[in-house]
Design an enzyme around this catalytic site. Sequence first.
Site, PDB file in Angstrom:
ATOM      1  N   TYR A 149       0.806  -1.223   0.000  1.00 58.31           N
ATOM      2  CA  TYR A 149       0.000   0.000   0.000  1.00 58.31           C
ATOM      3  C   TYR A 149       0.834   1.265   0.000  1.00 58.31           C
ATOM      4  CZ  TYR A 149      -4.495  -2.146   0.726  1.00 58.31           C
ATOM      5  OH  TYR A 149      -5.652  -2.836   0.567  1.00 58.31           O
ATOM      6  N   LYS A 216       2.790 -13.603   6.543  1.00 57.60           N
ATOM      7  CA  LYS A 216       3.010 -14.623   5.519  1.00 57.60           C
ATOM      8  C   LYS A 216       4.530 -14.824   5.383  1.00 57.60           C
ATOM      9  CE  LYS A 216       1.037 -17.106   2.297  1.00 57.60           C
ATOM     10  NZ  LYS A 216       0.615 -18.428   2.647  1.00 57.60           N
ATOM     11  N   ASP A 267      -2.975 -17.339   5.831  1.00 57.38           N
ATOM     12  CA  ASP A 267      -4.017 -18.221   5.272  1.00 57.38           C
ATOM     13  C   ASP A 267      -4.585 -19.125   6.370  1.00 57.38           C
ATOM     14  OD1 ASP A 267      -1.298 -18.907   4.924  1.00 57.38           O
ATOM     15  OD2 ASP A 267      -1.828 -20.673   3.776  1.00 57.38           O
ATOM     16  N   ASP A 291      -6.118  -5.541   5.549  1.00 57.13           N
ATOM     17  CA  ASP A 291      -7.219  -5.143   4.673  1.00 57.13           C
ATOM     18  C   ASP A 291      -8.180  -6.313   4.493  1.00 57.13           C
ATOM     19  OD1 ASP A 291      -8.750  -3.711   2.923  1.00 57.13           O
ATOM     20  OD2 ASP A 291      -7.379  -3.898   1.229  1.00 57.13           O
TER      21      ASP A 291
END
Length: 400
Positions: A149, A216, A267, A291
């Site tokens: 972002y 992640k 995930d 987000d």
Amino acid sequence: MGTGIKYENGKLIVPNDPIIPCIPGDGIGPDIWNACKPVLDKAVEKAYGGKRKIEWLTVGAGEDEWKRSGEFVPQATMDAITKYRVGIKGPLSTPVGKGFRSVNVMLRRLFDLYACVRPVSHIPGVPSPVKDPDAVNMIIFRENTEDLYAGIEWDSNTPEANRLIEVIKELSGKEVRPGSSIGIKPISEFGTKRLVRMAIQYAIDHKLPSVTLVHKGNIMKFTEGGFRKWGYEVAKEEFGDVTIPESELTDGQAPEGKIVIKDRITDAMFQQILLRPREYSVLAMPNLNGDYMSDALAAQVGGLGMAPGSNIGDGYAIFEATHGTAPKYAGLDKTNPGSIILSGAMMLDYLGWTEAADLVRKGVQGAVASKTVTYDLARQMPDATKVACSAFGKAICDHM
Ligand code: NAP
């Protein structure tokens, strides 16, 4: 009239008559703000019997403001937030192709509002797509200034993108497919530590059991992996006496008074919020994960129409409706003001006016329990009475 909020030695000093800038916003913004303001005023009046009162200062930003004054965020708005430190806003739209990425992003940058903070819990009676929405009681701290972002990207086949493809080959030996667009993902120790610090401090202040770093890092070792590493570091270096890493627990039990610091791969975390939501409390994560996670969790408790949110920095905070401007409903006094009203309750908490904040939440719970709700909830609730945006605000006042 009114007095400005001050910020000294890392603490807000809130007078009994704080001046608070409000930006009604675009589209349905004025509708929901007109329903929200009386709710917040009534809660403060009821909680403090006239000893405290907010002096609202209406300022402009967004597309309507741009049509009026030719500016998306006029100097007067920037000056008001700079001076008064805490504000509240409706949704804003950014005209496409006018040289701005987003007015919201601009406000976050101007005041270095580095944490997007979103509490997620279920209001009994709000329709939800899951079996046990009451199991969700989490608060998300999403990093607001870095990650994909940060806006560092180049279109395919531009000289800059082609040059970067060459530099990447030179530095790493890796081939990026010719004609690719390139985006850069910066995640820093500084940005991570200040975000995780805020999340842990929140857990301490609210006596919450855990802080989970969502990343992640198994794939993006230095960016998302860095977030995990620096998150554990700040917990150990600055809060070592009150936190314990999950890996050091015996029989899964935390010693009395210690906050457990956990981490989960993003995930897997999307499964956890559905399968084992009771095991999670405060969540801290980089921008993009945040987000996705914010909307997914909001959906579990009934959607964005009732989801509060805020952008917080050091000594500055803007509370906001989390949905957009829903332009087709603008001016119809129809949409749900729940998001901005509950964001207003967060703002009252932030000021330390928790009694008023609790009254706002009680009012919302009462209005929903009595099934006096706006169209979006009414269409999912059997036997509900569908009311206008302003009437939902009145019902909230009646149930305080
Ligand atoms: P949106 O404005 O959030 O609206 C999408 C749909 O969500 C609406 O048509 C409505 O659904 C429902 N909805 C949104 N707010 C609601 C409310 N308060 N009460 C009841 N239902 C509500 O999303 P969008 O159409 O994608 O975006 C429109 C504009 O908003 C864009 O210019 C975008 O940039 C801007 N935006 C601003 C912000 C912000 O300022 N924070 C955030 C997101 C988007 P139904 O039609 O099913 O009733």
